[in-house]
Scaffold this motif. Structure first.
Motif, PDB file in Angstrom:
ATOM      1  N   ALA A  28       0.842  -1.192   0.000  1.00 44.50           N
ATOM      2  CA  ALA A  28       0.000   0.000   0.000  1.00 44.50           C
ATOM      3  C   ALA A  28       0.876   1.239   0.000  1.00 44.50           C
ATOM      4  CB  ALA A  28      -0.911  -0.010   1.222  1.00 44.50           C
ATOM      5  N   LEU A  29       0.872   1.946  -1.136  1.00 47.81           N
ATOM      6  CA  LEU A  29       1.625   3.191  -1.223  1.00 47.81           C
ATOM      7  C   LEU A  29       0.793   4.321  -0.638  1.00 47.81           C
ATOM      8  CD1 LEU A  29       3.024   2.979  -4.855  1.00 47.81           C
ATOM      9  CD2 LEU A  29       4.026   2.126  -2.771  1.00 47.81           C
ATOM     10  N   SER A  30      -0.457   4.344  -1.018  1.00 45.53           N
ATOM     11  CA  SER A  30      -1.395   5.308  -0.466  1.00 45.53           C
ATOM     12  C   SER A  30      -2.757   4.664  -0.594  1.00 45.53           C
ATOM     13  CB  SER A  30      -1.348   6.615  -1.252  1.00 45.53           C
ATOM     14  OG  SER A  30      -1.871   6.402  -2.546  1.00 45.53           O
ATOM     15  N   ARG A  31      -3.785   5.380  -0.204  1.00 48.97           N
ATOM     16  CA  ARG A  31      -5.105   4.772  -0.154  1.00 48.97           C
ATOM     17  C   ARG A  31      -5.527   4.169  -1.485  1.00 48.97           C
ATOM     18  NH1 ARG A  31     -10.116   8.405   1.246  1.00 48.97           N
ATOM     19  NH2 ARG A  31      -9.673   8.962  -0.903  1.00 48.97           N
ATOM     20  N   GLY A  73       0.478  -5.607   7.981  1.00 46.10           N
ATOM     21  CA  GLY A  73       0.171  -4.246   8.400  1.00 46.10           C
ATOM     22  C   GLY A  73       1.403  -3.439   8.737  1.00 46.10           C
ATOM     23  N   SER A  74       2.601  -4.063   8.655  1.00 46.47           N
ATOM     24  CA  SER A  74       3.820  -3.367   9.059  1.00 46.47           C
ATOM     25  C   SER A  74       4.150  -2.225   8.114  1.00 46.47           C
ATOM     26  CB  SER A  74       4.997  -4.335   9.079  1.00 46.47           C
ATOM     27  OG  SER A  74       4.848  -5.246  10.122  1.00 46.47           O
ATOM     28  N   GLN A  75       4.713  -1.196   8.697  1.00 53.02           N
ATOM     29  CA  GLN A  75       5.246  -0.101   7.910  1.00 53.02           C
ATOM     30  C   GLN A  75       6.688  -0.479   7.564  1.00 53.02           C
ATOM     31  OE1 GLN A  75       5.738   3.525  10.136  1.00 53.02           O
ATOM     32  NE2 GLN A  75       5.144   4.767   8.383  1.00 53.02           N
ATOM     33  N   PHE A 124       8.499   5.047   2.697  1.00 52.11           N
ATOM     34  CA  PHE A 124       7.989   3.834   3.342  1.00 52.11           C
ATOM     35  C   PHE A 124       6.748   3.342   2.612  1.00 52.11           C
ATOM     36  CE2 PHE A 124       5.695   7.317   5.255  1.00 52.11           C
ATOM     37  CZ  PHE A 124       4.401   6.868   5.233  1.00 52.11           C
ATOM     38  N   VAL A 125       6.376   2.122   2.862  1.00 51.29           N
ATOM     39  CA  VAL A 125       5.084   1.578   2.408  1.00 51.29           C
ATOM     40  C   VAL A 125       4.521   0.756   3.559  1.00 51.29           C
ATOM     41  CG1 VAL A 125       5.613   1.435  -0.052  1.00 51.29           C
ATOM     42  CG2 VAL A 125       6.201  -0.454   1.449  1.00 51.29           C
ATOM     43  N   HIS A 126       3.280   0.355   3.425  1.00 51.15           N
ATOM     44  CA  HIS A 126       2.686  -0.598   4.353  1.00 51.15           C
ATOM     45  C   HIS A 126       2.412  -1.881   3.591  1.00 51.15           C
ATOM     46  CE1 HIS A 126       1.888   2.921   6.914  1.00 51.15           C
ATOM     47  NE2 HIS A 126       1.873   2.050   7.900  1.00 51.15           N
ATOM     48  N   LEU A 128      -0.027  -5.192   3.326  1.00 53.01           N
ATOM     49  CA  LEU A 128      -1.326  -5.666   3.801  1.00 53.01           C
ATOM     50  C   LEU A 128      -1.630  -7.061   3.264  1.00 53.01           C
ATOM     51  CD1 LEU A 128      -3.484  -2.453   3.352  1.00 53.01           C
ATOM     52  CD2 LEU A 128      -2.731  -3.467   5.505  1.00 53.01           C
ATOM     53  N   PRO A 129      -2.370  -7.848   4.045  1.00 51.62           N
ATOM     54  CA  PRO A 129      -2.779  -9.161   3.547  1.00 51.62           C
ATOM     55  C   PRO A 129      -3.822  -8.979   2.447  1.00 51.62           C
ATOM     56  CG  PRO A 129      -3.850  -8.704   5.637  1.00 51.62           C
ATOM     57  CD  PRO A 129      -2.910  -7.567   5.386  1.00 51.62           C
ATOM     58  N   LEU A 134      -9.056  -5.331  -1.481  1.00 51.56           N
ATOM     59  CA  LEU A 134      -7.762  -4.809  -1.909  1.00 51.56           C
ATOM     60  C   LEU A 134      -7.414  -5.314  -3.299  1.00 51.56           C
ATOM     61  CD1 LEU A 134      -5.768  -5.179   1.418  1.00 51.56           C
ATOM     62  CD2 LEU A 134      -6.306  -3.062   0.235  1.00 51.56           C
TER      63      LEU A 134
ATOM     64  N   GLY B 479      -2.085  -7.095  13.138  1.00 55.05           N
ATOM     65  CA  GLY B 479      -1.587  -6.206  12.095  1.00 55.05           C
ATOM     66  C   GLY B 479      -2.279  -6.490  10.783  1.00 55.05           C
ATOM     67  N   GLY B 480      -2.646  -5.440  10.066  1.00 51.03           N
ATOM     68  CA  GLY B 480      -3.310  -5.619   8.776  1.00 51.03           C
ATOM     69  C   GLY B 480      -4.771  -5.965   8.879  1.00 51.03           C
ATOM     70  N   ARG B 581      -5.597  -1.857  10.288  1.00 51.62           N
ATOM     71  CA  ARG B 581      -4.736  -1.689  11.448  1.00 51.62           C
ATOM     72  C   ARG B 581      -3.294  -1.762  10.977  1.00 51.62           C
ATOM     73  NH1 ARG B 581      -1.452  -1.906  15.291  1.00 51.62           N
ATOM     74  NH2 ARG B 581      -1.951  -2.782  17.337  1.00 51.62           N
ATOM     75  N   ARG B 583       0.932  -1.356  11.653  1.00 53.81           N
ATOM     76  CA  ARG B 583       1.966  -1.499  12.679  1.00 53.81           C
ATOM     77  C   ARG B 583       3.100  -0.557  12.325  1.00 53.81           C
ATOM     78  NH1 ARG B 583       1.915  -6.614  15.547  1.00 53.81           N
ATOM     79  NH2 ARG B 583       4.116  -6.211  15.835  1.00 53.81           N
ATOM     80  N   LEU B 616      -2.931  10.984   2.488  1.00 53.58           N
ATOM     81  CA  LEU B 616      -1.996  10.450   1.493  1.00 53.58           C
ATOM     82  C   LEU B 616      -2.429  10.734   0.066  1.00 53.58           C
ATOM     83  CD1 LEU B 616      -0.825   7.040   2.888  1.00 53.58           C
ATOM     84  CD2 LEU B 616       0.454   9.146   2.669  1.00 53.58           C
TER      85      LEU B 616
END
Lengths: 498, 623
Positions: A28-31, A73-75, A124-126, A128-129, A134, B479-480, B581, B583, B616
């Motif tokens: 995920a770069l942005s929404r 979900g990690s950044q 940075f990016v996030h 996501l599963p 998505l 997370g996520g 969510r 992290r 963003l």
């Protein structure tokens, strides 16, 4: 056998606690800027990158090694990746890399050690599963996509629930396929005979079919989605001659009315079906349950024809709707002269008071200026100091306290710059199961009538009175009160009905 | 979902007047449809759904009305006739004079299929129905009493005795017929009371505020964006080993806590819709409806009992659905007996599955999940007959979540006596003893597993302040994990979205503007940020917060008269906030992006404003 049966559950259905090699993840770069990435555990330099496979985005480069085995979900911080010195074969200007919305390189890696990625100072990016939502937002377009507002409503209305068998024609870009697979999933069938929720997807277009097939396999959805290359107008919905026993149907076809006769419970009374009259009719529908259908057509003419065909084929509760979805953006509307100069602020008076004060101030300054010029002095008097606005960069209010830009201004919402005003018309209908005279007779025998003891539902005056008398014998005081109350309620009801 | 109507199950009856009647089909009763008549409930039990029935006239020697299935060809007879007429006269020349004034948006249909073309006339003359109707009130009443031909006779008579019938245009004629049909035709349709229908019924006919005006579109969006789905096969914790004696009791308490290893497939729900949201989520997870017994098997096994008293039979077979008073006693008795026959598991055996569960946080002492009774589930019943929700629905109060030690049912240890003492107890006291201990183990498990977090998703439809809910719910999410917050009105969601705005996030990351308490704390510690005036929530915990709304517009589809319906339900629109969510990485993360000041100057005010405030936005990345 064990190795075969212990199958990995699709990341769409259970993504596990963290990212793993070989599965799909959404960067995920942005929404609205999402990149689907199949994470790889590379063994050596790849495509000229010493760090192995790298995702390049406008916000930096991300070697897969930094995206792997991290909680969802990690950044993730960008890494310093040498993009310049690798093979010149596919040179592109660096500034354009972002517009290409990232690039995933997956070619065979050379078998030497992977360089440890060095964290970059910014970007940075996030991660996501994957979910159908998505995926829909990021998927490679092949045809018009059925978006989340439509498919969420459709799946709810056609009762696609765990265990449901659903027919989908055509598969298109696969957004609906993914969403419906999630909806009907109640476990992978252990063997061919076990009956579980399943998606029977039909696609006419061969290239799209092949692409879909690979996608389903790559996403671990085989076993839940049965994909068939088929012209359903002509050949119907049976899979290998067997009935899918569907309870829900979604038709995203140009001419649903041509496919509808195949979805009958008994042989349709038309010429084309009478032709192969010797073969027994196999219905693709579950004979025990009502079938729910939704057709998805952009044009009103298609709807008229579809509805007309449905009526003749015995579908009931026909209803047509269209979904209007709006996304709203939240802003802080910062207007006023007291606001420090900053980007996005509207430097006009916030109210009449401010406007008047400003005008008075200008008037005052003008007077002083003319006075000064009249007196011959040409020096810069205190006006210069007054001209300096509170500040530009420091962002502090008049008292010197830090100015909280994120709290200032009125909270407002706006629609998006561009809105989808029409996706398609949705026609919903239900086909009840067949009910033969024998079944009716058996049920009647099992539940004989004539011995009714009381009345439920809305009662008319007389029935209610009889009921009360029967229950209480019409004697005790309580009953009388109750009856009175009932009579009151009744008279109200009667009035309402009138 | 069942394929046929179940005895003592709930159904919805759709009447010609477009009203819905929701009732429990108790065997051997008469179902009254008010002015449309009545029929024995046994006539719809074990019959399919979605059939349209017509009440027949009483047969001679029978005390009840039989019902007849109306085939689709009959339901649509008028429309077919019209279509054929249209096909016959392919030149629609006389259409010019028609004035369509359908103000009520109803489906109307033509009357006479035999006459072929109906002369169309404008309806500029206003026709006063009562003045032109030659049948007197008494005559109509008499016809109604006779009630022949399922009301069709009276409709025909009314039409024929209307003096101005020939002055009506085809449309007004059709409308007149429809009006009379709705009033007199004795038809009804049996529908299953699933979540979509229950929602529609609550919204359009009962009290919309009880379900917070949540329309189908919204339930669909919340369910999808919270990614609610079947969470995998049940995993049960191993019970204490056989022969576990009192000495290990203390260790056992400890064990209860330790064995909580949060698995995936668990959803957190905050529901102020009396259980409507929970029902919708349970439906998506496949734990709302009981598995259907095959009617034939059931028949074979119960045929022997058939001759016995019917009432008892029904109550035994469907104990959970017999919520009516008469069946109540037998129900608890049979349930109690069942428990006795089963080899009793250890009191501290946790009955809940570890996956595919819904955890409900509630503000009152007891959760309000009253809509679940329509699906045969009663949260208050301690000896619940088998139902999927029994092992998959976990409820706890906010107090239990945040301060479990102050909650008596969590902190008070249950009584513990030796086996000999227990044997000496009176049966009912022994029952109480076991019940207390079981309840303790359940509460412990629910609270401990909820506090351990790692939920796969969050769905909220609450009247409480969403910011306060998220403050405590966000740390519990994996997370996520997706988040979907429903609100009937926009404003609460706007406030919530503003907590995660880009300027706020930047300020949070900037050491100069960040709250001093946060400096030097790790990302994990900041997950439990208790909030202050500037930062009600940790703005880095939610990714991609965005608000949307959907609305289904209904259309009438008839040959030559297709248009959107003229009216629809008003009231609250309904909005959903979605996000994930996140992290956040440790330490300060710098954003990257080209801050092209030059370009900004060229853009108009609106665009630059959105650059400043959109979460963003495309041109730049803001941490």
């Amino acid at each position: 056998m064990a190795a075969d049966t212990i199958k990995r559950v699709s990341p769409f259905l259970d993504s596990g606690p963290h990212t793993t090699p070989g599965t799909l993840a959404i960067v995920a770069l942005s929404r609205d800027n999402l990149i689907p990435v199949y994470l790889q555990d590379s063994k050596g330099a790849h495509d000229g990158y010493a760090e192995g496979v790298v995702v390049n985005t406008r916000y930096g480069s991300f070697p897969h090694s930094t995206l792997l085995n991290v909680p969802w979900g990690s950044q993730i911080r960008a890494s310093n990746v040498d993009t310049g010195s690798r093979g010149r074969k596919r040179k592109r200007p660096e500034g354009d890399a972002g517009d290409a919305a990232g690039e995933v390189n997956r070619e065979d890696a050379a078998a030497n050690a992977v360089k440890q990625a060095a964290t970059a100072s910014s970007g940075f990016v996030h991660i996501l599963p994957p979910t159908p939502e998505l995926w829909t937002a990021s998927l490679p377009h092949r045809t018009q996509v059925v978006y989340t507002p439509d498919y969420s409503y459709v799946l709810h209305r056609i009762r696609a629930r765990p265990g449901t068998r659903i027919i989908e024609a055509g598969s298109g870009s696969g957004s609906f396929t993914h969403a419906s697979a999630r909806a009907v999933y109640n476990g992978y069938p252990r063997d061919g005979s076990e009956r579980k929720g399943k998606v029977f997807s039909f696609e006419y277009h061969e290239t799209r079919f092949e692409k879909m097939k690979n996608e389903i396999l790559g996403h671990g959805l085989d076993g839940l989605v049965q994909l068939t290359h088929r012209d359903v107008y002509k050949d119907g919905f049976l899979v290998d001659g067997e009935s899918p026993e569907a309870e829900s149907i979604f038709l995203d076809l140009p001419a649903p009315w041509q496919a509808l006769p195949h979805l009958s419970r008994s042989r349709p009374q038309t010429a084309e079906f009478a032709a192969d009259g010797e073969k027994p009719w196999v219905s693709p529908l579950n004979p025990k349950k009502s079938a729910y259908i939704c057709t998805f057509s952009p044009c009103i003419e298609q709807v008229t024809k579809t509805v007309s065909a449905m009526r003749r084929l015995g579908w009931v509760n026909i209803e047509m709707v269209e979904i209007a979805n709006r996304r709203l953006q939240v802003f802080r509307d910062r207007v006023g002269l007291h606001i420090p100069t900053e980007r996005g602020a509207n430097l006009t008076p916030a109210n009449v008071g401010e406007a008047v004060a400003r005008l008075a101030e200008i008037e005052e300054r003008f007077k002083e200026h003319s006075k000064a010029s009249r007196s011959g002095g040409n020096s810069s008097t205190p006006t210069a100091a007054m001209d300096v606005d509170t500040n530009g960069d420091v962002m502090a209010d008049a008292n010197g306290a830090p100015y909280k830009i994120w709290k200032e201004g009125r909270l407002i919402t706006k629609g998006e710059p561009e809105v989808k005003t029409h996706t398609s018309y949705l026609v919903f209908a239900v086909l009840p199961r067949e009910w033969s005279a024998e079944e009716e007779e058996a049920a009647f025998k099992r539940w004989p009538c004539g011995g009714e003891e009381k009345v439920i539902g809305s009662l008319n005056k007389q029935a209610r009175r009889e009921e009360k008398i029967r229950i209480h014998g019409g004697k005790n005081k309580d009953t009388k009160k109750k009856v009175e109350k009932d009579v009151e309620a009744e008279s109200k009801e009667a009035a309402a009905e009138a | 979902m069942y394929s046929v109507v179940q005895p003592n199950g709930w159904v919805a009856l759709k009447l010609p007047s477009d009203t819905t009647k929701v009732l429990q089909v108790i065997p051997n009763t008469t179902i009254s449809l008010g002015k449309y008549g009545s029929f024995p409930s046994n006539l719809i039990i074990h019959r399919p759904y979605h059939l349209t029935y017509e009440l027949e006239d009483k047969r001679e020697g029978e005390s009840f009305c039989r019902i007849r299935v109306v085939p689709a060809s009959e339901l649509y007879a008028d429309i077919f006739a019209e279509e054929e007429t249209a096909a016959a006269c392919s030149t629609p020349a006389d259409d010019s004079d028609r004035i369509i004034s359908a103000t009520d948006g109803v489906e109307y249909s033509l009357v006479d299929p035999d006459s072929g073309t109906v002369v169309a006339r404008s309806n500029r003359e206003i026709i006063d129905d009562s003045a032109r109707q030659t049948l007197t009130m008494e005559e109509i009443e008499e016809l109604k009493r006779d009630g022949t031909g399922a009301g069709k006779e009276i409709i025909a008579k009314l039409l024929l005795s209307h003096t101005a019938l020939d002055q009506k245009t085809s449309f007004s004629l059709a409308k007149y017929k429809l009006l009379k049909t709705k009033k007199y035709i004795r038809r009804f349709q049996v529908l299953p009371l699933d979540v979509p229908l229950l929602g529609k019924y609550m919204l359009e006919e009962k009290d919309a505020s009880r379900v917070l005006d949540m329309r189908d579109e919204m339930i669909g969006l919340v369910g999808c964006w919270a990614n609610v789905h079947y969470g995998g096969e049940d995993v049960l914790l191993e019970g204490p080993a056989a022969g576990d004696d009192e000495a290990t009791e203390k260790e056992r308490f400890q064990q209860l806590k330790e064995e909580v290893k949060p698995m995936t497939g668990r959803w957190l729900v905050i529901d102020d819709t009396s259980g409507f949201l929970v029902a919708a989520m349970a439906e998506r997870m496949g734990i709302l409806y009981k598995e259907e017994k095959d009617v034939n098997d059931e028949e074979a096994s119960t045929d022997a009992k058939m001759d016995e008293k019917d009432d008892v039979h029904a109550a035994e077979e469907y104990p959970s659905e017999g919520t009516k008073a008469e069946n109540g006693e037998e129900m608890t008795k049979s349930a109690g007996e069942q428990v006795h026959h089963r080899p009793r598991s250890h009191d501290f055996q946790v009955p809940f599955s570890q996956t595919n569960t819904i955890t409900v946080l509630h503000a009152a002492n007891q959760p309000n999940l009253s809509f679940l009774t329509y699906y045969g589930f009663d949260i208050q019943n301690p000896n619940h007959p088998p139902h999927p929700l029994v092992n998959h629905l976990l409820t706890l109060t906010w107090l239990q979540l945040l301060h479990p030690e102050t909650d008596a049912s969590y902190s008070t240890l249950p009584p513990s006596v030796s086996a000999t003492q227990l044997a000496a107890m009176k049966p009912n006291r022994r029952g109480t003893y076991h019940r207390k201990r079981r309840r303790f183990a359940r509460t412990r498990h629910i609270v401990d597993s909820a506090r351990a977090g790692n939920f796969s998703g969050l769905a909220v439809a609450s009247t409480m302040d969403n910011i306060s809910i998220l403050q405590h719910a966000l740390p519990l999410l994996a997370g996520g994990a997706p988040i979907a917050v429903y609100s009937p009105t926009l404003e609460p969601l706007v406030e919530l979205a503003d907590c995660f705005s880009v300027p706020r996030r930047s300020a949070w990351m900037n050491p100069e503007t960040a709250p001093p308490e946060t400096v030097g704390k790790t990302a994990a510690e900041l997950e439990r940020w208790e909030g202050n005036d500037d930062f009600p929530l940790n703005p880095t915990l939610v990714l991609g917060a965005s608000i949307q709304t959907s609305r289904a517009r209904r259309w009438q589809v008839l040959p030559g008269r297709t248009h959107p319906t003229m009216t629809d339900r008003g009231g609250a629109e309904g909005y959903v906030l979605t996000g994930w969510r996140a992290r956040p990485a440790e330490g300060r993360v710098e954003a990257r992006g080209k801050h092209t000041a030059k370009r900004r100057k060229v853009e108009d005010r609106g665009a630059s404003e959105s650059a400043a405030a959109t979460p963003l936005s495309d041109g730049m990345q803001v941490s």
